[in-house]
Design a protein around this motif. Structure first.
Motif, mmCIF file in Angstrom:
data_model
loop_
_atom_site.group_PDB
_atom_site.id
_atom_site.type_symbol
_atom_site.label_atom_id
_atom_site.label_comp_id
_atom_site.label_asym_id
_atom_site.label_seq_id
_atom_site.Cartn_x
_atom_site.Cartn_y
_atom_site.Cartn_z
ATOM 1 N N LEU A 24 -7.926 -7.943 -8.665
ATOM 2 C CA LEU A 24 -7.699 -7.465 -7.298
ATOM 3 C C LEU A 24 -8.361 -8.401 -6.282
ATOM 4 O O LEU A 24 -7.762 -8.728 -5.250
ATOM 5 C CB LEU A 24 -8.250 -6.054 -7.135
ATOM 6 N N ILE A 81 0.467 -5.127 -7.158
ATOM 7 C CA ILE A 81 0.024 -4.052 -6.264
ATOM 8 C C ILE A 81 -0.411 -4.615 -4.916
ATOM 9 O O ILE A 81 -0.057 -4.089 -3.850
ATOM 10 C CB ILE A 81 -1.121 -3.253 -6.917
ATOM 11 N N VAL A 82 -1.158 -5.687 -4.943
ATOM 12 C CA VAL A 82 -1.655 -6.260 -3.690
ATOM 13 C C VAL A 82 -0.534 -6.967 -2.938
ATOM 14 O O VAL A 82 -0.407 -6.838 -1.713
ATOM 15 C CB VAL A 82 -2.818 -7.226 -3.979
ATOM 16 N N TYR A 83 0.308 -7.709 -3.648
ATOM 17 C CA TYR A 83 1.310 -8.530 -2.976
ATOM 18 C C TYR A 83 2.394 -7.675 -2.327
ATOM 19 O O TYR A 83 2.828 -7.956 -1.204
ATOM 20 C CB TYR A 83 1.942 -9.504 -3.969
ATOM 21 N N PHE A 84 2.857 -6.646 -3.028
ATOM 22 C CA PHE A 84 3.926 -5.813 -2.496
ATOM 23 C C PHE A 84 3.424 -4.540 -1.829
ATOM 24 O O PHE A 84 4.238 -3.717 -1.403
ATOM 25 C CB PHE A 84 4.906 -5.444 -3.616
ATOM 26 N N GLY A 85 2.133 -4.368 -1.753
ATOM 27 C CA GLY A 85 1.596 -3.210 -1.043
ATOM 28 C C GLY A 85 1.590 -3.467 0.447
ATOM 29 O O GLY A 85 0.853 -4.325 0.931
ATOM 30 N N TYR A 86 2.413 -2.753 1.205
ATOM 31 C CA TYR A 86 2.570 -3.025 2.636
ATOM 32 C C TYR A 86 1.264 -2.804 3.384
ATOM 33 O O TYR A 86 0.835 -3.631 4.184
ATOM 34 C CB TYR A 86 3.666 -2.133 3.222
ATOM 35 N N ARG A 87 0.621 -1.676 3.121
ATOM 36 C CA ARG A 87 -0.606 -1.374 3.848
ATOM 37 C C ARG A 87 -1.732 -2.328 3.456
ATOM 38 O O ARG A 87 -2.510 -2.733 4.304
ATOM 39 C CB ARG A 87 -1.038 0.065 3.572
ATOM 40 N N LEU A 88 -1.798 -2.661 2.180
ATOM 41 C CA LEU A 88 -2.844 -3.583 1.756
ATOM 42 C C LEU A 88 -2.637 -4.965 2.359
ATOM 43 O O LEU A 88 -3.574 -5.623 2.756
ATOM 44 C CB LEU A 88 -2.863 -3.691 0.226
ATOM 45 N N ARG A 89 -1.375 -5.368 2.473
ATOM 46 C CA ARG A 89 -1.111 -6.729 2.926
ATOM 47 C C ARG A 89 -1.255 -6.862 4.432
ATOM 48 O O ARG A 89 -1.669 -7.904 4.925
ATOM 49 C CB ARG A 89 0.297 -7.144 2.505
ATOM 50 N N ASP A 91 -2.922 -4.601 6.468
ATOM 51 C CA ASP A 91 -4.089 -3.944 7.047
ATOM 52 C C ASP A 91 -5.104 -5.008 7.450
ATOM 53 O O ASP A 91 -5.350 -5.961 6.719
ATOM 54 C CB ASP A 91 -4.714 -2.987 6.023
#
Length: 315
Positions: A24, A81-89, A91
């Motif tokens: 991560l 998870i990180v690459y396609f996570g909209y909020r993670l990317r 935020d």
């Protein structure tokens, strides 16, 4: 609980959790550097498996990353998870580094414990096991930083404590092992202790002291190169010709230091200038005796024997 039993299923679960946490942090670093999906996966694999790969190579065993698919696919899941996570990317906290630091601190605590346990289970003594456990804890993060073309935080004095929490976690495991108190609960407690120390260092900006040499603000001036001479070197024939030329002071007497006068420099008032586009031209200079005396500069000058004044802007 024997060390062999602790280094079996318990270490496998802790390894997967640590790999996921390190992956991560590597994925967050890749997203912050604007890598594509392949770059994010590669950086996640390097961060998650780099420390364990170094540990297994030192122990002389086949790296588990090439024999167990769980070790290989765990970083891939973290990268997706990180690459396609909209909020993670998108935020802003991701770019501030908070999720990166938390996941990296969790993996640091877990790998410092699992690496030391595996080293002890293969017959290494306590100092060697602590060294290998600390190296396996920081190895993944260092490899991820190097692939991202950034200086590892492990090597910088102006970053929060990074190697010390890993060393403390590995030392705690070795002390528990020598005291026959190492079990699942104490191993988890040692990893949480290292994790908490890293979080406290992030919270209160605990750092290692700087070198005594760099505490002197003028110490770096010793490393500066000498000034470059703007005048190029002359050929030997030109130097001989220059030596035969008469000096500018030949035949003149040095004026006494008391023969000083004042040269007055006046500033010409250019008048108000217009802003661009207003159609008004700037006014022409108006020389005359009615200049503002506030702009008069008085420089000491020396009068040569020929009667000419030579300004000397010494003050």
């Amino acid at each position: 609980m024997p060390i062999e039993e602790l280094s079996g299923a318990v270490q496998y679960v802790m390894d997967l959790i640590g790999i996921f946490a390190f992956a991560l942090s590597g994925a967050f670093l890749a997203v912050r550097k604007d890598f594509d999906i392949f770059g994010t996966v590669i950086l996640s694999e390097a961060a998650g498996l780099g420390g364990g790969l170094f540990r297994d190579l030192v122990l002389g065993i086949t790296p588990v990353a090439f024999t167990d698919l769980g070790y290989f696919f765990t970083p891939c899941v973290a990268a997706l998870i990180v690459y396609f996570g909209y909020r993670l990317r998108h935020d802003e906290k991701v770019y501030e580094g908070k999720p990166f630091d938390i996941s990296d601190a969790a993996a640091l605590g877990l790998f410092s414990v699992t690496g030391t346990i595996k080293a002890l289970s293969h017959g290494l003594n306590s100092p060697a096991a602590v060294t290998l456990g600390s190296a396996s804890a920081v190895g993944g993060g260092v490899l991820a930083y190097l692939l991202a073309l950034e200086q590892p935080a492990l090597l910088r004095w102006n970053r929060d404590l990074y190697a010390l929490p890993a060393f403390v976690g590995a030392t705690s495991v070795a002390m528990l092992y020598n005291s026959a108190l190492l079990n699942v609960g104490t191993a988890i407690g040692a990893s949480m202790f290292a994790f908490g120390l890293r979080l406290l260092a992030l919270r209160y900006s605990w750092r290692t002291p700087r070198s005594q040499f760099w505490r002197n603000p003028f110490a770096g001036m010793r490393q500066q190169p000498p000034p470059v001479n703007p005048v190029p070197d002359l050929a030997p024939s030109m130097q001989a010709d220059m030596a035969t030329l008469p000096s500018v002071n030949d035949g003149r007497s040095t004026p006494p230091s008391s023969a000083t006068d004042t040269v007055t420099l006046r500033r010409i008032d250019m008048g108000p200038l217009s802003r661009r586009g207003d159609g008004v031209q700037p006014t022409t200079p108006t020389p005359g005796p009615d200049r503002d005396p506030r702009f008069l500069l008085h420089w000491p000058a020396r009068r040569d024997h020929d009667g000419q004044d030579h300004a000397s802007p010494g003050r």
